[in-house]
Motif scaffolding. Structure first.
Motif, mmCIF file in Angstrom:
data_model
loop_
_atom_site.group_PDB
_atom_site.id
_atom_site.type_symbol
_atom_site.label_atom_id
_atom_site.label_comp_id
_atom_site.label_asym_id
_atom_site.label_seq_id
_atom_site.Cartn_x
_atom_site.Cartn_y
_atom_site.Cartn_z
ATOM 1 N N ALA A 192 0.861 -1.179 0.000
ATOM 2 C CA ALA A 192 0.000 0.000 0.000
ATOM 3 C C ALA A 192 0.902 1.235 0.000
ATOM 4 N N MET A 193 0.557 2.233 -0.775
ATOM 5 C CA MET A 193 1.461 3.375 -0.961
ATOM 6 C C MET A 193 0.789 4.715 -0.740
ATOM 7 N N CYS A 194 1.635 5.691 -0.474
ATOM 8 C CA CYS A 194 1.238 7.096 -0.458
ATOM 9 C C CYS A 194 2.432 7.883 -0.987
ATOM 10 N N VAL A 195 2.248 8.609 -2.087
ATOM 11 C CA VAL A 195 3.330 9.367 -2.714
ATOM 12 C C VAL A 195 2.993 10.845 -2.621
ATOM 13 N N GLU A 196 3.910 11.635 -2.048
ATOM 14 C CA GLU A 196 3.662 13.056 -1.836
ATOM 15 C C GLU A 196 4.734 13.899 -2.508
ATOM 16 N N ARG A 197 4.327 15.057 -2.991
ATOM 17 C CA ARG A 197 5.262 16.082 -3.461
ATOM 18 C C ARG A 197 5.583 16.976 -2.287
ATOM 19 N N LEU A 198 6.852 17.094 -1.937
ATOM 20 C CA LEU A 198 7.286 17.972 -0.866
ATOM 21 C C LEU A 198 7.725 19.313 -1.447
ATOM 22 N N SER A 199 8.056 20.248 -0.577
ATOM 23 C CA SER A 199 8.545 21.537 -1.083
ATOM 24 C C SER A 199 9.808 21.337 -1.897
ATOM 25 N N ARG A 229 5.791 6.710 0.989
ATOM 26 C CA ARG A 229 5.523 5.810 2.102
ATOM 27 C C ARG A 229 4.954 4.529 1.503
ATOM 28 N N TYR A 230 5.632 3.423 1.777
ATOM 29 C CA TYR A 230 5.276 2.144 1.176
ATOM 30 C C TYR A 230 5.118 1.128 2.290
ATOM 31 N N ALA A 231 3.881 0.731 2.544
ATOM 32 C CA ALA A 231 3.584 -0.242 3.593
ATOM 33 C C ALA A 231 3.548 -1.631 2.978
ATOM 34 N N ILE A 232 4.325 -2.543 3.551
ATOM 35 C CA ILE A 232 4.440 -3.904 3.050
ATOM 36 C C ILE A 232 3.922 -4.860 4.124
ATOM 37 N N ALA A 233 3.092 -5.806 3.714
ATOM 38 C CA ALA A 233 2.548 -6.783 4.663
ATOM 39 C C ALA A 233 3.675 -7.405 5.484
ATOM 40 N N ASP A 248 0.808 3.003 -18.370
ATOM 41 C CA ASP A 248 1.692 3.876 -17.595
ATOM 42 C C ASP A 248 1.529 3.619 -16.097
ATOM 43 N N ILE A 249 0.305 3.340 -15.658
ATOM 44 C CA ILE A 249 0.082 3.094 -14.231
ATOM 45 C C ILE A 249 0.793 1.816 -13.791
ATOM 46 N N ASP A 250 0.778 0.781 -14.637
ATOM 47 C CA ASP A 250 1.575 -0.415 -14.348
ATOM 48 C C ASP A 250 3.035 -0.039 -14.127
ATOM 49 N N ALA A 251 3.554 0.778 -15.039
ATOM 50 C CA ALA A 251 4.972 1.149 -14.974
ATOM 51 C C ALA A 251 5.255 2.006 -13.742
ATOM 52 N N PHE A 252 4.380 2.977 -13.447
ATOM 53 C CA PHE A 252 4.607 3.845 -12.289
ATOM 54 C C PHE A 252 4.548 3.039 -10.987
ATOM 55 N N ASN A 253 3.578 2.155 -10.898
ATOM 56 C CA ASN A 253 3.444 1.315 -9.713
ATOM 57 C C ASN A 253 4.692 0.438 -9.541
ATOM 58 N N ALA A 254 5.183 -0.110 -10.645
ATOM 59 C CA ALA A 254 6.387 -0.934 -10.585
ATOM 60 C C ALA A 254 7.596 -0.125 -10.138
ATOM 61 N N GLU A 255 7.646 1.142 -10.515
ATOM 62 C CA GLU A 255 8.793 1.975 -10.128
ATOM 63 C C GLU A 255 8.865 2.166 -8.611
ATOM 64 N N ILE A 256 7.717 2.204 -7.931
ATOM 65 C CA ILE A 256 7.735 2.325 -6.471
ATOM 66 C C ILE A 256 8.336 1.070 -5.857
ATOM 67 N N SER A 257 7.945 -0.077 -6.366
ATOM 68 C CA SER A 257 8.488 -1.335 -5.875
ATOM 69 C C SER A 257 9.978 -1.452 -6.181
ATOM 70 N N LEU A 258 10.378 -1.056 -7.388
ATOM 71 C CA LEU A 258 11.785 -1.117 -7.760
ATOM 72 C C LEU A 258 12.624 -0.180 -6.902
ATOM 73 N N LEU A 259 12.127 1.023 -6.668
ATOM 74 C CA LEU A 259 12.835 1.968 -5.812
ATOM 75 C C LEU A 259 13.075 1.371 -4.437
ATOM 76 N N THR A 260 12.043 0.763 -3.856
ATOM 77 C CA THR A 260 12.164 0.162 -2.533
ATOM 78 C C THR A 260 13.165 -0.976 -2.537
ATOM 79 N N GLY A 261 13.103 -1.831 -3.556
ATOM 80 C CA GLY A 261 14.039 -2.942 -3.655
ATOM 81 C C GLY A 261 15.476 -2.487 -3.838
ATOM 82 N N MET A 262 15.679 -1.382 -4.543
ATOM 83 C CA MET A 262 17.029 -0.858 -4.723
ATOM 84 C C MET A 262 17.551 -0.242 -3.425
#
Length: 475
Positions: free
Chosen positions: A74-81, A87-91, A236-250
């Protein structure tokens, strides 16, 4: 190339359109041992340990296929200043599985969840995988919460991971998010995802990541005991969603490498011989590959709707051969990179469905907290590559067998008909072709078929028991 799905022929009385034969062929387990089930039930009844952050105020949301109940992320992606916060919550399966217990032993024997059209062979009992551990909407669940802050370009600058309790605010499926994006009505937790995902995809190309946009064959129920077969193109949503997982794994891989202990998912970079062969393939297909341009840039510039692109994607899969798992404890591994991703990477985002993620997660939790990695993790790291390699091979065989079965069913009463197809691989006594309607991937007799060529093929035979179809080219 997306076509209307084709239904299988009408069933005769008593005929079954299930996958019992596939389950029997691969001796897939049915249910769980009583001691593993009892342990799972006891784990659900236990109170959670108190050393958890209350993150139920963070409006994380899930994106999964329709009908899925084993929700890992489950994710929450925010733009900061300045920059972004992911934030990526994993079971948190570590909250339920006792090391070396009955449940742990059974999960180790399975390695991962297997997905068949008529039901899964789960890694964990459904009381966990579809209920107590699953990040279902509105339910408070134990989770491992990753918080990753990045700069304006999407590079991570700060990483934190800790145990928490979360409550998913909403559950989405991929098409629903695609539709929301088209209407400009994204959920607040996903509003920054397209912008951030685009940045991460740009960085992936700069790293030399190899992205193959081959369409996926998809089997779904027709609601009447039969099956539909269709092509699913990557959105594109498949790709964007995958990028969150890839970022976390990296980020997880970097934590492990800094600590000198862990397990990585690795793919050795292709040598000059493979790249030279691929350049010849590009030339034969009429694909422009300027000197000094990396393969990642060539792939990202292709139109996936063109037959030449599909053939080149198929050829490029040879750059990703030799995938495996690399463990280390004390001495850093000689090969730590994943050629398809363009850097070190590990699995941590699907612990409900994949065994190795639970181990990698426990390493990251210990490293981030400044604690020693648990001894039970270190003692079993060396066996994980074999366990996961065997499991990955079985999963691939089961998936292909199910697709072959459905292909034979949908074509069973069409022997003698002709179909439009694209040659994905040619140059031998048999070519591999993709029929457009119905979307069937099969071998075709003939030595004169060139990759990327549009052809007409005739169906000459079908064997639903052997799960085979026989094609020949039409002059």
């Amino acid at each position: 190339m997306v076509s209307d799905p084709l239904l299988p022929p009408a069933r005769t009385p008593g005929q079954r359109w299930d996958f019992a034969a596939v389950r029997a062929e691969f001796d897939l387990p049915i249910g769980f041992a009583p001691d593993a089930l009892a342990e799972a039930e006891d784990a659900v009844a236990r109170e959670l340990d108190g050393d958890r952050v209350d993150a139920t105020d963070i409006p994380v949301v899930t994106i999964d296929p329709p009908g899925a109940r084993d929700l890992d992320q489950a994710m929450c992606v925010e733009r900061l200043s300045r920059g972004y916060r992911v934030r990526y919550a994993i079971a948190d399966l570590g909250a339920f599985v006792t090391p070396s217990g009955a449940l742990d032993r059974e999960a180790t024997a399975r390695g991962q969840t297997l997905y068949l059209p008529d039901g899964t062979v789960p890694l964990h009992p459904p009381v966990l995988s579809e209920q107590a551990a699953s990040l279902l909407p509105g339910e408070i669940r134990p989770a491992v919460l990753w918080t990753i802050d990045t700069d304006d370009d999407g590079h991570p600058v700060d990483v934190d991971v800790r145990r928490a309790v979360v409550r998913s605010a909403c559950r989405f499926d991929y098409q629903g998010v695609v539709d929301d994006l088209a209407r400009g009505e994204m959920h607040p937790s996903l509003a920054a995802l397209p912008e951030f995902g685009t940045l991460r995809r740009r960085l992936a190309a700069q790293r030399g990541a190899i992205e193959l946009q081959l369409p996926e064959q998809e089997v779904t129920s027709d609601g009447n005991g039969g099956w539909r077969l269709a092509l699913r193109l990557r959105t594109d949503i498949d790709a964007f969603n995958a990028e969150i997982s890839l970022l976390t794994g990296m980020c997880a891989a970097e934590l492990m490498l800094e600590a000198g202990v862990g397990i990585l998912r690795t793919v050795v970079e292709a040598g000059e011989d493979a790249l030279g062969w691929l350049r010849q393939s590009a030339c034969a297909l009429g694909i422009d590959w300027p000197g000094g341009t990396g393969i990642a840039d060539v792939l990202s510039g292709l139109d996936p709707d063109q037959p030449e692109s599909l053939a080149f994607y198929a050829d490029s899969t040879r750059l990703l051969r030799g995938a495996g798992y690399t463990t280390f404890d004390g001495e850093l591994p000689g090969a730590s990179s994943h050629a398809g991703i363009g850097g070190p990477y590990t699995h941590v985002t699907a612990p409900i469905r994949r065994l190795v993620d639970r181990y990698a997660t426990e390493v990251c939790l210990a490293v981030c907290a400044g604690r020693e990695v648990p001894e039970w993790i270190r003692a079993r790291l060396a066996e994980l590559p074999s366990v996961m390699g065997t499991s990955d091979a079985l999963a691939a065989k089961v998936e292909r067998a199910c697709l072959d079965q459905v292909e034979s069913w949908v074509l069973a009463d069409r022997v003698g008909e002709t179909f439009d197809a694209v040659v994905l691989r040619g140059g031998g006594e048999q070519a591999e072709v993709l029929i457009s309607d119905p979307p069937v991937l099969a071998r075709c007799d003939g030595t004169d078929l060139a990759e990327g060529q549009r052809v007409t093929v005739r169906l000459t035979a079908v064997d639903t028991t052997a799960r085979t179809v026989t094609l020949e080219p039409v002059p």
